[in-house]
Design an enzyme around this catalytic site. Structure first.
Site, PDB file in Angstrom:
ATOM      1  N   GLU A 120       0.840  -1.189   0.000  1.00 40.62           N
ATOM      2  CA  GLU A 120       0.000   0.000   0.000  1.00 40.62           C
ATOM      3  C   GLU A 120       0.880   1.246   0.000  1.00 40.62           C
ATOM      4  OE1 GLU A 120      -1.911   1.248   3.841  1.00 40.62           O
ATOM      5  OE2 GLU A 120      -1.815  -0.899   4.244  1.00 40.62           O
TER       6      GLU A 120
ATOM      7  N   CYS B  43      -3.542  -3.483   4.267  1.00 44.56           N
ATOM      8  CA  CYS B  43      -2.600  -4.485   4.787  1.00 44.56           C
ATOM      9  C   CYS B  43      -2.968  -5.916   4.405  1.00 44.56           C
ATOM     10  CB  CYS B  43      -2.519  -4.374   6.305  1.00 44.56           C
ATOM     11  SG  CYS B  43      -2.000  -2.753   6.888  1.00 44.56           S
TER      12      CYS B  43
ATOM     13  N   HIS C 185      -2.477 -10.068  12.051  1.00 44.47           N
ATOM     14  CA  HIS C 185      -1.933  -8.822  11.524  1.00 44.47           C
ATOM     15  C   HIS C 185      -1.659  -7.901  12.706  1.00 44.47           C
ATOM     16  CE1 HIS C 185      -1.308  -5.085   9.517  1.00 44.47           C
ATOM     17  NE2 HIS C 185      -2.446  -4.576   9.961  1.00 44.47           N
TER      18      HIS C 185
END
Length: 395
Positions: free
Chosen positions: A79, A111, A233
């Site tokens: 990103e 993400c 994450h």
């Protein structure tokens, strides 16, 4: 047919800035960063580093002559894109000297992108098992200076070779997915730093995890009692604890049996690197594989990927017997240990100075010692150098 991650490598910048010093600059208790969000250091890219050099340096150790000949697809997830049209993966493809009959694409969904890339790679290998896919997650997390997000900055890349009969992880076919259009984190085209609604982003992350887990179970996925470790994450490492609380609420007995040991080892690399967006989940996975002393062979790992905006996915994998023989843990440990601490002035200049201007022509100072560096631009064409081959390449 068993398909999954055959090899995996990490690369981070050679420099870091400590969070306790950042806290002092912000006139707050250092424990707000060290304990509150669980961060200790942030990796800081030099002016001659970008997502391409990070990606190429992460992938290079995985590429021998046989692997180079078998890679038919490169999927780069980021990103922190460097061009609105051309895939950053094409620069990497060229730097690595990969074959011409190779598809190259760039994936974007905050993400989450690398997980989409990993799932596509598994599908491609299932279709053409004689071929391999190179998946790279590479990012530089940037926020405005003196903002609440500054403490979660970081940079790094993880490269993975996806193949049939993998030597590290077998990816299971079961998937749990959840998408929701929400403005919890975003970066408009005209901005170099992200905008974030922190509380909303955490709330949506946790909502996404719960729905993705339920969808994964409905798809035939493992019960929580069959999973030994969890990787989440981690925009900051304390997020793993928050994520685990979802299971404590919906499956308290199974979560209690797992305990925080299920995710604590996966936090270790992130503490020393910071947020790497698409690479963060896979840095957590590498931390688990590299830093766990016991043999993980045959153990099942649950993984949750989240990308703001938002898409979440829960999936699982089994650690392949003999994986330790193919580990790059010593290389990763040496790389992290040999980094150089920056002064606040140097960190500020590199992260917030105009080191890569929107100019047709400029050059960057030689700072890094990795195999690849970013040289600048000529006529708006990005220039890269392979220090290993003394070869300069232009777009």
């Amino acid at each position: 047919m068993k398909i999954g991650i055959d090899d995996i490598g990490l690369f981070v910048p050679e420099h870091f800035f400590p969070l306790d010093e950042l806290a002092a600059r912000h006139n707050i208790d250092p424990n707000k960063y060290l304990v509150g969000i669980g961060q200790e250091l942030m990796a800081v890219p030099a002016p001659d580093e970008d997502i391409v050099t990070l990606a190429a340096n992460a992938a290079l150790p995985l590429i021998d002559s046989a692997t180079r000949a078998s890679i038919a697809t490169v999927i780069l997830a980021t990103e922190s894109g460097i061009d609105q049209s051309k895939s950053a993966g094409l620069f990497v493809h060229s730097l690595l000297g990969l074959r011409a009959d190779c598809r190259v694409v760039e994936f974007k969904q905050a993400c989450y992108g690398a997980t989409a890339g990993l799932q596509m790679a598994c599908a491609l290998v299932r279709q053409r098992p004689q071929e391999k896919v190179l998946v790279i997650a590479t990012d530089i997390a940037r926020y405005e200076q003196n903002s609440e997000g500054e403490c979660t900055q970081g940079a790094g890349a993880v490269a993975m070779i996806v193949s049939e009969n993998p030597r590290l992880l077998e990816i299971h076919p079961h998937q749990g997915r959840y998408s929701l259009d929400v403005m919890d984190f975003w970066r408009p085209n005209y901005r170099s730093t992200a905008l974030v609604d922190g509380k909303l982003s955490i709330d949506v992350y946790l909502e996404s995890l719960q729905h993705a887990w339920q969808n994964y179970r409905a798809d035939g996925g493992l019960a929580l009692t069959d999973i030994s470790y969890l990787c989440f994450h981690q925009p900051f490492t304390k997020m793993a604890k928050k994520a685990f609380s979802v299971f404590e609420n919906i499956e308290p007995e199974a979560a209690k049996a797992l305990g925080d040991k299920a995710y604590s080892t996966s936090q270790l690399y992130g503490k020393a690197i910071g947020n790497c967006y698409t690479a963060s989940l896979y840095i957590a996975l590498l931390s688990l594989l590299d830093k766990t002393e016991e043999d993980l062979s045959g153990q099942h790992i649950g993984l949750f990927s989240y990308g703001s905006g938002s898409v979440g996915e829960f999936f699982s994998a089994t650690v392949v017997k003999g994986y330790q023989a193919h580990s790059r843990r010593q290389q990763h440990a040496r790389m992290l240990a040999q980094r150089t601490r920056l002064s606040h002035a140097q960190y500020s200049d590199w992260f917030y100075g105009n080191n890569q201007p929107a100019s047709a022509d400029y050059s960057t100072p030689r700072v890094t010692t990795g195999a690849f560096r970013y040289c600048g631009a000529e006529g708006y064409r990005r220039l890269y150098e392979s220090t290993a081959q003394q070869l300069q390449m232009a777009s």
